[in-house]
Every structure is written in structure tokens, then in C-alpha cells.
Design an enzyme around this catalytic site. Structure first.
Site, PDB file in Angstrom:
ATOM      1  N   PHE A 134       7.112  -9.381   3.031  1.00  0.00           N
ATOM      2  CA  PHE A 134       6.426  -8.581   3.806  1.00  0.00           C
ATOM      3  C   PHE A 134       4.987  -9.392   4.226  1.00  0.00           C
ATOM      4  O   PHE A 134       4.207  -9.752   3.419  1.00  0.00           O
ATOM      5  CB  PHE A 134       5.703  -7.374   3.094  1.00  0.00           C
ATOM      6  CG  PHE A 134       4.916  -6.451   3.629  1.00  0.00           C
ATOM      7  CD1 PHE A 134       5.420  -5.506   4.276  1.00  0.00           C
ATOM      8  CD2 PHE A 134       3.558  -6.563   3.864  1.00  0.00           C
ATOM      9  CE1 PHE A 134       4.684  -4.474   5.204  1.00  0.00           C
ATOM     10  CE2 PHE A 134       2.663  -5.702   4.398  1.00  0.00           C
ATOM     11  CZ  PHE A 134       3.458  -4.696   5.163  1.00  0.00           C
ATOM     12  N   ASP A 219       1.585 -17.199   2.707  1.00  0.00           N
ATOM     13  CA  ASP A 219       1.043 -16.068   2.981  1.00  0.00           C
ATOM     14  C   ASP A 219       0.149 -15.579   1.481  1.00  0.00           C
ATOM     15  O   ASP A 219       1.245 -15.143   0.679  1.00  0.00           O
ATOM     16  CB  ASP A 219       2.125 -15.185   3.218  1.00  0.00           C
ATOM     17  CG  ASP A 219       1.425 -13.506   3.524  1.00  0.00           C
ATOM     18  OD1 ASP A 219       0.360 -13.362   2.929  1.00  0.00           O
ATOM     19  OD2 ASP A 219       1.993 -12.708   4.151  1.00  0.00           O
ATOM     20  N   LYS A 248      -7.446  -9.139   1.978  1.00  0.00           N
ATOM     21  CA  LYS A 248      -7.569  -8.339   0.900  1.00  0.00           C
ATOM     22  C   LYS A 248      -8.707  -8.760  -0.081  1.00  0.00           C
ATOM     23  O   LYS A 248      -9.828  -8.385   0.248  1.00  0.00           O
ATOM     24  CB  LYS A 248      -6.346  -8.137   0.317  1.00  0.00           C
ATOM     25  CG  LYS A 248      -5.158  -7.495   0.887  1.00  0.00           C
ATOM     26  CD  LYS A 248      -3.837  -7.253  -0.115  1.00  0.00           C
ATOM     27  CE  LYS A 248      -2.937  -6.691   0.894  1.00  0.00           C
ATOM     28  NZ  LYS A 248      -3.344  -5.090   1.129  1.00  0.00           N
TER      29      LYS A 248
END
Length: 394
Positions: A134, A219, A248
Site C-alpha cells: 500500500f 516507503d 504520519k
């Protein structure tokens, strides 16, 4: 009288459904809903609320900055963004150049554009990503996302992306030729269910990319900023990617993303190749500086390792027919279930006063604030058998 839930459903597009809890405020690792019910936050805004809620350092930094100057655009520079870029480079061993964005998806869009430009200048025509990965939901990031259920209805995609099984170094080696521009990998697959690779996989990926000339893109949208007990998860294997993406937990609740390039990748972009109106926003940059400073000053990396081990060991010691085990690292874990009852576990936990995330049918994500106490860990572990009992009956 319409409830807040009714108003949400009437006002918003239906892509989220209606969330089960309406939160009103938070303090530390606890939050309260609009009816006054208190919960221990074991998901931290999807690994975002690094310092919990209403942390004094974050409140002070954001308040001071918004009262000073809240926005400049990229037409002008300001000190908080420079300080943040310098701080990130320092944490990465003094290497790299930084692009600041607003989110993880945008950080990955930046990385993909870098990979495509690198490919065009070197005759490389495709990129490689992992099955079940993802990387985001905008079209560029979605083209890298190996989840057919959310990807296929929005294709075809302009980028040639070839998917390989995650954790299989031989499959990765076979897929990466001298025509491959970049390999996009998560050090642990987050949305797939907090799935770590075999030991040495990321090191092998580094060697494969170095040998072939492809860029290695890490990532670390979820895994960085202390979440696994190191500043960055790739540090567990002692490797450095060519491009690193962050978001985040970096802002502690304020929207921010970052893309860092190393070596030749640091200067792939020329003036005008990329941009962001809000990227590097002074308030978000000030928040990120407060997060990084607090993690360092309060020794939170060591605390994450200790609290994460306590949480994982406590879960592993539970003998319950619905619980298969626990996986992950630091304060980024998944309860692995023996059957697809994660929604029932999430609902039962909510009723018991804990917020968790039904991530996959058989996996429940835990990503509490990095400041979670030993007592709070014990409270969750103690309550978990009864939560699993209730989830088994629902």
C-alpha cells in the site's frame, strides 16, 4: 434530532461509511467521545499521534507558530522548514536532500516522479513493487499499490509497474533488470496486516538495486519516526535506500509528508519539476520539530522498544482459540487471529474502552502513541482475553 453520525452521513461522500465513534477530545493516550465515554487509544490515528493527544510540546510549538506566520507557500522560505530538513538529514547520517509535502501519498507521488525522471534519463522503462503493498490512493501512488480490490477499478495506469511476492528475494532479483528504474518497498507491509519480511530481505533488495542500477525506494510512511524503536525502520538492517518517504508520525497529528533523496537521487529534480502549495507549511514543520525533539529528549526510542516488547510478550502469552499470535516490531503490531473476526474484535475492544483497528479479516492493528505507559499496556493485555471471548460470540 439528528445525531452527529446522521449529519456526517448526510454531508460526506460515502467512501468512509460512518465511523463507529465520534471523538471530542484527547489527552495523552486517552480519548473521549461525544457522549463522554473514555477509551485507551491503541491505534494513534493510524500511527500518526506519536506524542498522544494535547502533548504540551506540540501544543506550544503549533500555537507559537500559528501566531507568528501560518503560511508562506513555496514562493518564499521560512526557518521552520529549513530546520526540519536539516534535522531529518542529521538523523539520516548527514546525507540527503528533502522535499516536504502534506501526506504520505504525496511523498510517494514525489518519489515516483523522481523514479520516472531517472528512468527517462537512463533508458529504464518500468518499476517494481510488492504484492499487497500500500503506497497511497492518488493515481500515481495507487499504481504502486498491489491490492487489486482498491486498484483495479481505477486503471489502466500510465506507469508500468510489475508486482512480486513480498519477502521473496529471488523473485525480486528476477524482476529487476537493467531496464528497471526503481523498486518500491515497505520495510514491513503496513496495510497488508503489519507483515514483516524475512530477515535480510531489505539488505538483499539493496544489493539487487545496487547491482542493477535501479533506485531503492523505502516507503516508511507508517514505520518511521520511532514507531519500531529506531528513527527509521530501514536502520534495523543497516541499509540506506536511494529515496525515503515519510509522513504520519512525523507531524504528531499535523499534516506533513517528506521525500528524501540520497546520493545522485538527491538532485534528480531540477527547478520547476515538482512543487506543493502547502508543503513545508510553517505550522506543520514546527509540529514535526516538536515531535522529533520530544522523542529524542524523552528517550522515546528506548521506551518504544521496552513498551513494544512488553505489549508483544503480553499478547503472546495469552492462550485463546481466536488468537494465533502477534507480529510486528516496537509499537507497531498486529494481533493475528485464527479466523476472520477482526471487525468483531474491534467492536468488542471499543465496548471495553479500547480503540484498535480491524486491518485485515484476520489481523487487528495496534499502533498506540509512543508515550504509552507500562500500566496502559498492562490494562490492554489484561482486558484482551475477555475482548476475544466476546468477539468469538458475536
Amino acid at each position: 434530532m439528528s445525531t452527529l453520525y446522521d449529519r456526517f452521513e448526510a454531508a460526506f461522500m460515502p467512501n468512509y461509511g460512518v465511523p463507529p465513534v465520534a471523538l471530542a477530545r484527547g489527552e495523552g493516550c486517552e480519548v473521549w467521545d461525544v457522549d463522554g465515554n473514555r477509551y485507551l487509544d491503541m491505534i494513534g490515528g493510524i500511527a500518526v499521534s506519536s506524542l498522544g493527544h494535547a502533548h504540551p510540546a506540540l501544543v506550544e510549538a503549533v500555537s507559537r507558530q500559528v501566531a507568528t506566520i501560518a503560511h508562506t507557500s513555496n514562493l518564499f522560505l521560512h526557518e521552520p522548514e529549513v530546520l526540519l530538513a536539516e534535522r531529518l538529514i542529521g538523523l539520516l547520517g548527514g546525507q540527503g536532500r528533502v522535499f516536504l509535502a502534506n501526506s504520505g501519498t504525496e511523498a510517494n507521488e514525489c518519489a515516483l516522479k523522481m523514479a520516472l525522471k531517472y528512468g527517462r534519463t537512463t533508458g529504464r522503462t518500468y518499476v517494481v513493487a510488492a504484492e499487497n503493498a500500500f503506497h497511497g490512493r492518488t493515481l500515481g501512488a495507487l499504481s504502486l499499490t498491489g491490492k487489486p480490490s482498491i486498484r483495479d477499478q481505477f486503471g489502466p495506469f500510465p506507469t508500468d509497474v510489475r508486482f512480486v511476492p513480498y519477502g521473496d528475494a529471488d523473485a525480486l532479483k528476477n524482476a529487476v533488470t537493467d531496464e528497471c528504474a526503481a523498486v518500491f518497498l515497505e520495510p514491513t507491509q503496513g496495510e497488508a496486516g503489519v507483515v514483516p519480511p524475512p530477515d535480510g530481505y531489505f539488505r538483499a533488495a539493496r544489493e539487487i538495486c545496487t547491482a542493477s542500477g535501479a533506485l531503492l525506494v523505502a516507503d516508511e510512511i507508517q514505520s518511521a519516526i520511532g514507531r519500531t524503536g529506531h528513527w527509521f525502520a530501514h536502520q534495523h538492517e543497516g541499509v540506506l535506500p536511494d529515496i525515503l518517504t515519510l509522513a504520519k508520525g512525523l507531524g504528531g497529528g499535523m499534516p506533513i509528508g517528506a521525500c528524501v533523496g540520497f546520493g545522485p537521487a538527491a538532485t534528480i529534480f531540477a527547478k520547476g519539476d515538482h512543487g506543493s502549495t502547502f508543503g513545508g507549511n510553517p505550522v506543520s514543520a514546527a509540529a514535526a520539530l516538536a515531535v522529533l525533539g520530544t522523542i529524542e529528549n524523552d528517550g522515546l526510542l528506548e521506551h518504544v522498544r521496552t513498551a513494544g516488547a512488553e505489549l508483544a510478550d503480553g499478547i503472546a502469552a495469552i492462550d485463546h482459540p481466536l488468537l494465533k499470535g502477534v507480529r510486528g516490531r516496537g509499537l507497531w503490531l498486529a494481533l493475528v487471529l485464527t479466523s476472520g473476526r477482526s471487525p468483531q474484535v474491534q467492536a468488542a475492544a471499543q465496548r471495553a474502552g479500547f480503540l484498535v483497528n480491524a486491518l485485515q479479516p484476520d489481523a487487528v492493528r495496534l499502533a498506540p502513541p509512543l508515550i504509552i505507559t507500562s500500566e496502559q499496556v498492562t490494562a490492554f493485555v489484561t482486558a484482551l482475553p475477555a475482548i476475544l471471548d466476546e468477539a468469538s460470540r458475536d
